[in-house]
Scaffold this motif. Structure first.
Motif, PDB file in Angstrom:
ATOM      1  N   PHE A  45      -0.679  -0.981   3.541  1.00  0.00           N
ATOM      2  CA  PHE A  45      -1.163  -0.813   1.910  1.00  0.00           C
ATOM      3  C   PHE A  45      -2.186  -0.017   1.789  1.00  0.00           C
ATOM      4  O   PHE A  45      -3.181  -0.286   2.649  1.00  0.00           O
ATOM      5  CB  PHE A  45      -0.949  -2.010   1.043  1.00  0.00           C
ATOM      6  N   VAL A  46      -2.029   0.842   0.628  1.00  0.00           N
ATOM      7  CA  VAL A  46      -3.304   1.625   0.363  1.00  0.00           C
ATOM      8  C   VAL A  46      -3.224   1.328  -1.095  1.00  0.00           C
ATOM      9  O   VAL A  46      -2.611   1.313  -1.701  1.00  0.00           O
ATOM     10  CB  VAL A  46      -3.035   2.945   0.580  1.00  0.00           C
ATOM     11  N   MET A  47      -4.866   1.075  -1.241  1.00  0.00           N
ATOM     12  CA  MET A  47      -5.259   0.928  -2.636  1.00  0.00           C
ATOM     13  C   MET A  47      -5.869   1.815  -3.313  1.00  0.00           C
ATOM     14  O   MET A  47      -6.931   2.485  -2.526  1.00  0.00           O
ATOM     15  CB  MET A  47      -5.919  -0.521  -2.960  1.00  0.00           C
ATOM     16  N   ASN A  48      -5.906   2.119  -4.494  1.00  0.00           N
ATOM     17  CA  ASN A  48      -6.590   3.207  -5.110  1.00  0.00           C
ATOM     18  C   ASN A  48      -6.606   4.567  -4.618  1.00  0.00           C
ATOM     19  O   ASN A  48      -7.538   5.432  -4.447  1.00  0.00           O
ATOM     20  CB  ASN A  48      -8.052   2.624  -5.282  1.00  0.00           C
ATOM     21  N   ALA A  49      -5.386   5.015  -4.168  1.00  0.00           N
ATOM     22  CA  ALA A  49      -5.401   6.385  -3.447  1.00  0.00           C
ATOM     23  C   ALA A  49      -5.049   7.433  -4.509  1.00  0.00           C
ATOM     24  O   ALA A  49      -4.618   7.188  -5.562  1.00  0.00           O
ATOM     25  CB  ALA A  49      -3.870   6.215  -2.419  1.00  0.00           C
ATOM     26  N   PRO A  50      -5.532   8.569  -4.463  1.00  0.00           N
ATOM     27  CA  PRO A  50      -5.207   9.723  -5.176  1.00  0.00           C
ATOM     28  C   PRO A  50      -3.836  10.235  -5.158  1.00  0.00           C
ATOM     29  O   PRO A  50      -3.009  10.298  -3.979  1.00  0.00           O
ATOM     30  CB  PRO A  50      -6.172  10.653  -4.825  1.00  0.00           C
ATOM     31  N   GLY A  51      -3.159  10.460  -6.355  1.00  0.00           N
ATOM     32  CA  GLY A  51      -1.825  10.829  -6.505  1.00  0.00           C
ATOM     33  C   GLY A  51      -1.593  11.783  -7.513  1.00  0.00           C
ATOM     34  O   GLY A  51      -2.578  12.212  -8.300  1.00  0.00           O
ATOM     35  N   ALA A  52      -0.468  12.566  -7.575  1.00  0.00           N
ATOM     36  CA  ALA A  52      -0.391  13.613  -8.607  1.00  0.00           C
ATOM     37  C   ALA A  52      -0.305  12.947 -10.060  1.00  0.00           C
ATOM     38  O   ALA A  52      -0.911  13.854 -10.906  1.00  0.00           O
ATOM     39  CB  ALA A  52       1.020  14.161  -8.355  1.00  0.00           C
ATOM     40  N   ALA A  53      -0.363  11.801 -10.276  1.00  0.00           N
ATOM     41  CA  ALA A  53      -0.382  11.325 -11.734  1.00  0.00           C
ATOM     42  C   ALA A  53      -1.365  10.170 -11.908  1.00  0.00           C
ATOM     43  O   ALA A  53      -1.628   9.605 -12.617  1.00  0.00           O
ATOM     44  CB  ALA A  53       0.985  10.311 -11.900  1.00  0.00           C
ATOM     45  N   GLY A  54      -2.284  10.528 -10.844  1.00  0.00           N
ATOM     46  CA  GLY A  54      -3.707   9.586 -10.843  1.00  0.00           C
ATOM     47  C   GLY A  54      -3.792   8.576  -9.811  1.00  0.00           C
ATOM     48  O   GLY A  54      -3.237   8.962  -8.836  1.00  0.00           O
ATOM     49  N   ILE A  55      -4.671   7.530  -9.881  1.00  0.00           N
ATOM     50  CA  ILE A  55      -4.725   6.801  -8.970  1.00  0.00           C
ATOM     51  C   ILE A  55      -3.749   5.695  -8.957  1.00  0.00           C
ATOM     52  O   ILE A  55      -3.262   5.317  -9.825  1.00  0.00           O
ATOM     53  CB  ILE A  55      -6.200   6.076  -9.076  1.00  0.00           C
ATOM     54  N   LYS A  56      -3.177   5.269  -7.545  1.00  0.00           N
ATOM     55  CA  LYS A  56      -1.882   4.515  -7.292  1.00  0.00           C
ATOM     56  C   LYS A  56      -2.394   3.559  -6.163  1.00  0.00           C
ATOM     57  O   LYS A  56      -3.311   3.998  -5.281  1.00  0.00           O
ATOM     58  CB  LYS A  56      -0.786   5.446  -7.247  1.00  0.00           C
ATOM     59  N   ASP A  57      -1.559   2.613  -5.995  1.00  0.00           N
ATOM     60  CA  ASP A  57      -1.429   1.808  -4.772  1.00  0.00           C
ATOM     61  C   ASP A  57       0.163   1.986  -4.021  1.00  0.00           C
ATOM     62  O   ASP A  57       1.059   2.642  -4.698  1.00  0.00           O
ATOM     63  CB  ASP A  57      -1.780   0.308  -5.024  1.00  0.00           C
ATOM     64  N   VAL A  58       0.285   1.906  -2.744  1.00  0.00           N
ATOM     65  CA  VAL A  58       1.210   2.028  -2.061  1.00  0.00           C
ATOM     66  C   VAL A  58       1.465   0.895  -1.020  1.00  0.00           C
ATOM     67  O   VAL A  58       0.450   0.545  -0.504  1.00  0.00           O
ATOM     68  CB  VAL A  58       1.470   3.404  -1.163  1.00  0.00           C
ATOM     69  N   VAL A  59       2.623   0.489  -0.984  1.00  0.00           N
ATOM     70  CA  VAL A  59       3.009  -0.684   0.031  1.00  0.00           C
ATOM     71  C   VAL A  59       4.110  -0.449   0.824  1.00  0.00           C
ATOM     72  O   VAL A  59       5.176   0.071   0.253  1.00  0.00           O
ATOM     73  CB  VAL A  59       3.045  -2.315  -0.783  1.00  0.00           C
ATOM     74  N   LYS A  60       4.122  -0.581   2.085  1.00  0.00           N
ATOM     75  CA  LYS A  60       5.019  -0.243   3.015  1.00  0.00           C
ATOM     76  C   LYS A  60       5.184  -1.543   3.704  1.00  0.00           C
ATOM     77  O   LYS A  60       4.339  -2.180   4.459  1.00  0.00           O
ATOM     78  CB  LYS A  60       4.638   0.727   3.956  1.00  0.00           C
ATOM     79  N   ILE A  61       6.781  -1.778   4.060  1.00  0.00           N
ATOM     80  CA  ILE A  61       7.002  -3.082   4.424  1.00  0.00           C
ATOM     81  C   ILE A  61       8.211  -2.891   5.201  1.00  0.00           C
ATOM     82  O   ILE A  61       9.250  -2.693   5.076  1.00  0.00           O
ATOM     83  CB  ILE A  61       7.473  -4.200   3.479  1.00  0.00           C
ATOM     84  N   GLU A  62       8.057  -3.337   6.701  1.00  0.00           N
ATOM     85  CA  GLU A  62       8.941  -2.996   7.702  1.00  0.00           C
ATOM     86  C   GLU A  62      10.012  -4.038   7.658  1.00  0.00           C
ATOM     87  O   GLU A  62       9.666  -5.138   7.618  1.00  0.00           O
ATOM     88  CB  GLU A  62       8.305  -2.609   9.208  1.00  0.00           C
ATOM     89  N   GLY A  63      11.244  -3.906   7.940  1.00  0.00           N
ATOM     90  CA  GLY A  63      12.368  -4.623   7.956  1.00  0.00           C
ATOM     91  C   GLY A  63      12.467  -5.615   6.704  1.00  0.00           C
ATOM     92  O   GLY A  63      13.072  -6.534   6.740  1.00  0.00           O
TER      93      GLY A  63
END
Length: 156
Positions: A45-63
């Motif tokens: 997971f990434v917190m407070n990442a820059p994105g096109a629409a502003g700051i965001k979080d991302v979570v990746k879960i295998e399986g």
């Protein structure tokens, strides 16, 4: 000259990527999904990442692919999140979460006098409304108490 560097999270072979999570909510998403130190699959997971629409979080879960109930809970704290289903390292499905109009047994009413907080065998019930700035407002169907902040803290 300063060199530009990209930080990358390893791609997942099969699973789910939850993108465009409201900044600061990634840990709540993990809590919603019941992911703890006992979970054995790879999670990034990434917190407070820059994105096109502003700051965001991302979570990746295998399986893991998410249930409708899990998606509804995520929508309550991050109504602009997108869900990407990954198979063989490829995105095979991409959907935005859909804010439900009603939730039952998902959130605890913050009114201590609400019947849903008594010893009666009653599940909490809320109507769900989208409010300004992509916020969410919940209205208890028993006592009409409104919750518009800290929804993640009241998830059951």
């Amino acid at each position: 000259m300063k060199e530009k560097r990209d930080l990358k999270i390893q791609a997942i072979e099969n699973g789910t990527v939850i993108d465009h999570i409201k900044a600061g909510q990634a840990l709540n998403v993990l809590r919603i999904l019941g992911i703890s130190n006992a979970f054995r699959a790879t999670i990034s997971f990434v917190m407070n990442a820059p994105g096109a629409a502003g700051i965001k979080d991302v979570v990746k879960i295998e399986g893991k692919e998410l249930s409708v109930e899990e998606l509804n809970r995520i929508a309550l704290i991050s109504p602009k999140a997108t869900i990407n289903i990954i198979r063989d390292f490829e995105v095979v499905q991409k959907n935005k979460v859909v804010l439900p109009s009603y939730v039952e047994g998902v959130v605890r009413c913050t009114n201590p006098n609400c019947i849903s907080n008594s010893s009666e065998p009653i599940k909490s019930k809320f109507s769900v409304l989208q409010s300004e700035e992509d916020g969410v407002t919940l209205r208890c169907l028993y006592c009409e108490h409104v919750i518009s902040e800290n929804i993640a803290e009241n998830l059951l």
